[in-house]
Write an enzyme that holds these catalytic residues in place. Structure first.
Site, PDB file in Angstrom:
ATOM      1  N   LEU A   1       0.817  -1.209   0.000  1.00 23.04           N
ATOM      2  CA  LEU A   1       0.000   0.000   0.000  1.00 23.04           C
ATOM      3  C   LEU A   1       0.854   1.263   0.000  1.00 23.04           C
ATOM      4  O   LEU A   1       0.411   2.318  -0.444  1.00 23.04           O
ATOM      5  CB  LEU A   1      -0.924   0.017   1.231  1.00 23.04           C
ATOM      6  CG  LEU A   1      -1.942  -1.126   1.330  1.00 23.04           C
ATOM      7  CD1 LEU A   1      -2.731  -1.019   2.624  1.00 23.04           C
ATOM      8  CD2 LEU A   1      -2.892  -1.101   0.133  1.00 23.04           C
ATOM      9  N   GLY A   2       2.058   1.173   0.509  1.00 19.86           N
ATOM     10  CA  GLY A   2       2.940   2.332   0.566  1.00 19.86           C
ATOM     11  C   GLY A   2       4.168   2.007   1.366  1.00 19.86           C
ATOM     12  O   GLY A   2       4.279   0.960   1.998  1.00 19.86           O
ATOM     13  N   ARG A   3       5.133   2.901   1.327  1.00 18.22           N
ATOM     14  CA  ARG A   3       6.361   2.676   2.089  1.00 18.22           C
ATOM     15  C   ARG A   3       6.915   4.004   2.569  1.00 18.22           C
ATOM     16  O   ARG A   3       6.692   5.055   1.971  1.00 18.22           O
ATOM     17  CB  ARG A   3       7.394   1.893   1.288  1.00 18.22           C
ATOM     18  CG  ARG A   3       7.860   2.536  -0.003  1.00 18.22           C
ATOM     19  CD  ARG A   3       8.949   1.677  -0.661  1.00 18.22           C
ATOM     20  NE  ARG A   3       8.496   0.312  -0.920  1.00 18.22           N
ATOM     21  CZ  ARG A   3       9.260  -0.759  -0.721  1.00 18.22           C
ATOM     22  NH1 ARG A   3      10.503  -0.614  -0.284  1.00 18.22           N
ATOM     23  NH2 ARG A   3       8.805  -1.970  -0.990  1.00 18.22           N
TER      24      ARG A   3
ATOM     25  N   GLN B   1      10.268   5.747   5.400  1.00 21.63           N
ATOM     26  CA  GLN B   1      11.705   5.670   5.660  1.00 21.63           C
ATOM     27  C   GLN B   1      12.092   4.380   6.370  1.00 21.63           C
ATOM     28  O   GLN B   1      13.159   3.825   6.136  1.00 21.63           O
ATOM     29  CB  GLN B   1      12.135   6.884   6.495  1.00 21.63           C
ATOM     30  CG  GLN B   1      13.641   6.960   6.747  1.00 21.63           C
ATOM     31  CD  GLN B   1      14.014   8.206   7.539  1.00 21.63           C
ATOM     32  OE1 GLN B   1      13.161   9.012   7.884  1.00 21.63           O
ATOM     33  NE2 GLN B   1      15.293   8.370   7.823  1.00 21.63           N
TER      34      GLN B   1
ATOM     35  N   GLY C   1       9.735   1.568   6.981  1.00 25.91           N
ATOM     36  CA  GLY C   1       8.896   0.392   6.840  1.00 25.91           C
ATOM     37  C   GLY C   1       8.033   0.425   5.602  1.00 25.91           C
ATOM     38  O   GLY C   1       7.946   1.425   4.887  1.00 25.91           O
ATOM     39  N   VAL C   2       7.388  -0.717   5.355  1.00 23.79           N
ATOM     40  CA  VAL C   2       6.491  -0.896   4.219  1.00 23.79           C
ATOM     41  C   VAL C   2       5.120  -1.245   4.772  1.00 23.79           C
ATOM     42  O   VAL C   2       5.000  -2.004   5.737  1.00 23.79           O
ATOM     43  CB  VAL C   2       6.996  -2.018   3.284  1.00 23.79           C
ATOM     44  CG1 VAL C   2       6.092  -2.150   2.072  1.00 23.79           C
ATOM     45  CG2 VAL C   2       8.441  -1.768   2.872  1.00 23.79           C
TER      46      VAL C   2
ATOM     47  N   ASP D   1       5.419  14.516  15.039  1.00 22.20           N
ATOM     48  CA  ASP D   1       5.575  14.320  13.593  1.00 22.20           C
ATOM     49  C   ASP D   1       4.228  14.453  12.881  1.00 22.20           C
ATOM     50  O   ASP D   1       3.837  13.591  12.086  1.00 22.20           O
ATOM     51  CB  ASP D   1       6.206  12.957  13.310  1.00 22.20           C
ATOM     52  CG  ASP D   1       6.792  12.861  11.896  1.00 22.20           C
ATOM     53  OD1 ASP D   1       7.061  13.920  11.293  1.00 22.20           O
ATOM     54  OD2 ASP D   1       6.978  11.740  11.395  1.00 22.20           O
TER      55      ASP D   1
END
Length: 724
Positions: free
Chosen positions: A453-455, A457, A459-460, A572
């Site tokens: 689905l996305g990645r 810095q 993790g994926v 963050d």
């Protein structure tokens, strides 16, 4: 008959012992079980040869259930001469043996008619009445042993979490101690000095007032004093009733007693009026000082400093509770005694006088008239100043000693605080992550990774169709490169799991540690979370309407406020960490940098364009999230993902940070509403203390949304969206 399968676990290999209980008349099964249960993992089988349980069987099973509460594998032994495989009961037919075990609480209604538990049940007792189903003993044994592992992992995780919470709470206490104790010492010094100066001012200015007060007091009391002296009965002196004279020694005693009467009465009146002039200072200063000293005393472990603190309180009482000194009469007494001695020297007689009423009145009147109000006032104020100076000097010396003791203690506290943040808490967090992951994998198995689905810095994120009763899920796979990242991930997991569920935070379902991630030797942590539709970055690119964007801003503020209410700082907040559901309602995710204030070490973390300038100083609080929201709100109001020009012109990250420290902020776009722009500017103010509280930001946003997105919102939304 009961049979115990006792699993003995060793470092080399597991071992199994089979223990057959003796006949019921010799030793009961529960006694036999009691000999082994504390040293082995028991798997109990109970063989039954009759169609029903006997009274002895029922009693024995009741005792086993009450004392051990362990699951049992019940096996019906075929009668001699019967077929090897007994015919099955009809689908809905339940044997009397089944009903007996149901009544005893060993079986439940989620068992099938054959006595086997349902597939989703935990380790429960099982009844097998057909010989061909004896193979279920293997399944039953695995369930029992797995449940023991789950129970052990659960208890271990509870211990880890409890200890970790204790460490975090201790970190809060230590941080507060490091912040508050120096302020208390400074406050004590400042307030005592203010009190000293105020009292000295009274002493310097009150002399003339005191003189007038003494004159007024004497004039008001004169007749009363003369009358009391005339009617005075002397102690230890016999006064002849016929008016005969007495010895010179007795005369002096009479004069002294008249003197003491005047001294005590005058002292009481003068002291009360002097006390009234400083009472308000004692009430406003001394109570606060004493409370402050008590708090300093409690936090100091050194007994000698406790003595010093007690001495400080004694100094306060001696210096400021002036009624003690004045009520005792010492100050006025000494002055009056000097005056009385002069009176005695002036009294002359040829022979000792007769002690009559007129004589006593005359002695008292001469004593009163010879008093000098000016000298009395001057002496009182002088002694008052001297006492204050001595007490103030002793107080300052004792406070320095107390401060020195706290200084050494605070150094040790700071060292310990550092160890808690850097060592103890992270290690416990990692143990907690491992024990919880073991518990999750035992209960729900290893999740299956779907499409990516996305990645980011570290993790994926993959799709996970279903896990632990949740579907669909998002699976965040992280391979920590070093010990620090392991610790950060473990703490993130602890904070996320410790938080109560909230609709503005992404829900964490569980975790699994994959020791063979990717088919190799890498160790990955799989965090299983609820799956949402998209992130805010993608949403803005899809041109969300203004009303939806403002609602997202409200959702983000609500989520941050909840984190702050739990003592956490996100650190963050950015577009990628705000996820949207199918209705475009926002949830905050990625607590990788999220920590309680007491656990923050001052490290520089976050995404550069969202980082408040004080982050670079190492000293910051939860207002950094308000700053980050201000930057996020700029994107929300602009409806785009393009960098602000002020940031885009920066050649590097260091260049950007330097500009932010100098006050550079995103530019104002022509489409910005005035109130929206003012809110942005307030949130990203360079002074953290000037940023608005989120409790003020939230209703402000609501008012903006009500004003801009009312009945006439359609043309406004269209204009804004077209311009972006």
């Amino acid at each position: 008959m009961s049979v115990l399968l006792l699993v003995r676990v060793s470092r080399c290999r597991p071992e199994v012992d089979i223990v057959v209980a003796p006949c019921q008349g010799f030793q009961s099964a529960e006694v036999t079980l009691g000999e082994y249960v504390n040293h082995f993992l028991p798997v109990i089988t109970f063989a039954i040869s009759e169609a029903e349980l006997s009274t002895l069987d029922v009693n024995e099973l009741q005792e086993i259930k009450e004392k051990f509460s362990l699951p049992v594998f019940f096996f019906k032994v075929p009668n001699l001469g019967a077929e090897l495989i007994s015919p099955q009961n009809a689908e809905n037919e339940k044997s009397s043996l089944y009903r007996q075990l149901l009544d005893l609480g060993y079986l439940s209604t989620n068992h099938c008619s054959c006595g086997a538990p349902s597939s989703d049940a935990k380790a429960q007792s099982m009844l097998v009445e057909q010989s061909d189903k004896i193979r279920l003993l293997s399944t039953f044994s695995r369930q029992v042993l797995q449940q023991r592992l789950v129970d052990a992992a659960t208890v271990l995780n509870l211990v880890h979490c409890r200890c970790l919470d204790i460490f975090i709470n201790q970190a809060f206490d230590m941080q507060r101690d490091l912040q508050i104790t120096p302020k208390r010492l400074e406050y004590t010094r400042k307030k005592e000095n203010e009190l000293y100066e105020s009292l000295m001012l009274i002493a310097n200015r009150k002399q003339e007032e005191m003189k007038d007060m003494i004159i007024e007091t004497l004039n008001n009391m004169k007749e009363e004093l003369l009358e009391d002296a005339a009617n005075m009965e002397f102690k230890d002196i016999i006064v002849p009733e016929n008016g005969e004279p007495i010895s010179s020694r007795d005369v002096k005693c009479c004069i002294k007693q008249i003197q003491e009467l005047i001294i005590s009465r005058l002292n009481q009146a003068v002291a009360n009026k002097l006390i009234n002039s400083v009472d308000y200072l004692r009430e406003s200063f001394v109570g606060t000082l004493e409370r402050c000293l008590k708090s300093l005393e409690k936090s100091q472990q050194d007994v000698t400093v406790h003595i010093t603190s007690n001495y400080l309180k004694q100094i306060l009482n001696a210096a400021y509770n002036v009624e003690i000194t004045f009520h005792s009469g010492s100050t006025v007494s000494r002055m009056l005694w000097e005056q009385i001695k002069q009176i005695i020297q002036r009294i002359t007689w040829v022979s000792p006088p007769a002690i009559t009423t007129e004589w006593k009145r005359k002695v008292a009147q001469d004593a009163i008239e010879s008093l000098s109000a000016s000298r009395l006032a001057k002496s009182i104020c002088s002694q008052f100043r001297t006492r204050l100076y001595i007490s103030h000097d002793a107080f300052a010396a004792s406070l320095r000693q107390l401060e020195a003791g706290h200084s050494g203690r605070l150094e040790k506290t700071e060292d310990l605080w550092l160890k808690v943040r850097k060592d103890h808490a992270p290690r416990l967090a990692r143990l907690s992550l491992e024990s919880r992951s073991l518990q999750d994998v035992l209960l729900h198995g290893k999740p299956k990774l779907g499409r990516e689905l996305g990645r980011g810095q570290y993790g994926v994120v993959y799709l996970c169709n279903a896990w632990g009763g949740h579907f669909p899920c998002a699976l965040k796979s992280v391979v920590p490169p070093d010990e620090k990242h392991w610790n950060d991930l473990a703490l993130e997991f602890h904070y996320m799991r410790s938080l109560p569920k909230h609709e503005r935070l992404v829900d964490l379902h569980g975790s699994v540690i994959d020791y063979g991630y990717g088919g190799g030797s890498s160790i990955a942590v799989l965090l299983i979370m609820e799956q949402l539709h998209r992130d805010l970055y993608t949403g803005l690119k899809a041109e969300l309407t203004l009303e939806i964007r403002l609602q997202i801003a409200l959702d983000v503020v609500e989520g941050i406020r909840f984190l702050h209410s739990q003592g956490l700082v996100h650190r963050d907040i950015k577009l990628k960490n705000v996820l949207l559901d199918k209705n475009s309602r926002a949830k905050i995710t990625d607590l990788g940098f999220c920590k309680p204030e007491a656990m923050m070490s001052g490290s520089i973390v976050g995404t550069p364009i969202h980082m408040a300038p004080e982050l670079f100083t190492g000293k910051y609080d939860n207002s950094v999230d308000v700053y980050a929201f201000g930057i996020l709100f700029w994107y929300i109001c602009s409806g785009q993902v393009k960098l602000p020009e002020a940031f885009e012109r920066c050649a590097s990250k260091d260049h950007l940070w330097n500009n932010v420290r100098r006050g550079v902020r995103p530019e104002r776009l022509r489409i910005f509403d005035e109130e929206c722009w003012q809110l942005m500017e307030a949130c990203w103010d360079g002074d953290p203390s000037q940023r608005p509280l989120l409790g003020i930001v939230q209703p402000t946003l609501q008012n903006i949304m009500d004003r801009l997105c009312g009945s006439n919102s359609a043309p406004l939304n269209k204009g804004l969206d077209d311009s972006t």
